[in-house]
Design an enzyme around this catalytic site. Structure first.
Site, PDB file in Angstrom:
ATOM      1  N   GLY A 114       0.750  -1.317  -0.198  1.00  0.00           N
ATOM      2  CA  GLY A 114       0.170  -0.014  -0.024  1.00  0.00           C
ATOM      3  C   GLY A 114       0.873   1.347   0.055  1.00  0.00           C
ATOM      4  CB  SER A 115       0.044   4.491   1.433  1.00  0.00           C
ATOM      5  OG  SER A 115      -1.173   4.719   0.925  1.00  0.00           O
ATOM      6  CB  ALA A 116       4.684   1.265   2.995  1.00  0.00           C
TER       7      ALA A 116
END
Length: 251
Positions: A63-65
């Site tokens: 995801g946004s990591a």
């Protein structure tokens, strides 16, 4: 509670793993004298996979990591500057497909630091398209994604950082622009273990040094205790300007 989770805590400078947790788990002592068929079925039928050490073998969409990697790839590739602005209206159009931001009506105009702060999907769709999958994949691997970390545990999984060559080899298909967009927000083919994400963030936090994780501090022989050698981890080779900007956005 009863939910699935994994936690990894490591020293960003030495690589010492201070906590490595996977839940739900099981009592390994139960196996020493043999377990009942009923207990084995209970373990194997549990949808939350208690027999899996999620920290090192669980492979998930990060995801946004992944957005920090996209930002660094764009900066290091000279694609744009930290002042690059994107207007987020809640979606972006690519061909006949519409890709949405998590914020339905958009974030408005953002620079990179604020795009990291608010985790704006539209900003990183734009960045990913401009930067290209090859630069993103290269940066992600430099920070420890898509390959074994080398931790002193068996069975570690490597995750997956896809690129054009990988897709052609594995799926015998060409890469599409839309796939670059979804890689830019850590979805699609991208997979990472919790340990890999801890390593990635450690390398950001320590200023760009390729720290590797380890559980064993000392080696005990019959004669003496041999301490693990202090290591000078090599530099990843990312500019201090880019690293500072990404850390500011994360903070």
């Amino acid at each position: 509670g009863d939910e699935s989770a994994s936690v990894v805590v490591m020293d960003v400078h030495s690589g010492e793993v201070l906590a490595l947790v996977s839940t739900p788990s099981f009592d390994p002592n139960a196996f020493t004298k043999g377990i009942t068929t009923a207990y084995w079925r209970e373990l194997t039928a549990n949808s939350r996979a208690p027999l899996t050490n999620k920290a090192v073998t669980g492979q998930y969409a990060p995801g946004s990591a992944i957005k920090m990697m996209v930002a660094l790839a764009a900066l290091e590739g000279g694609i744009l500057t930290p002042d690059h602005k994107v207007f987020c209206k809640g979606y972006i159009q690519l061909g006949n497909a519409r890709f949405h931001c998590w914020k339905k009506y958009g974030h408005g105009t953002l620079k990179m630091v604020d795009a990291l702060k608010y985790s704006c999907d539209i900003y990183f769709y734009d960045l990913a398209l401009k930067t290209g999958i090859e630069r993103i994949a290269d940066m992600a691997r430099r920070f420890g994604l898509g390959e074994h970390t080398g931790i002193d545990l068996p069975g570690e999984k490597s995750g997956l950082i896809p690129d054009k060559k990988w897709k052609r080899k594995v799926l015998d298909q060409p890469w599409h622009k839309g796939e670059t967009l979804i890689v830019g927000i850590g979805q699609g083919y991208v997979l990472a273990t919790p340990l890999q994400l801890a390593v990635m963030v450690s390398r950001i936090a320590n200023g760009g040094f390729a720290v590797t994780p380890h559980l064993v501090r000392d080696t005990v022989t019959r004669e003496k205790i041999v301490p693990r050698q202090e290591q000078d981890f090599p530099s990843i080779g990312v500019s201090s300007v880019g690293m500072a900007l990404v850390r500011e956005g994360m903070n």
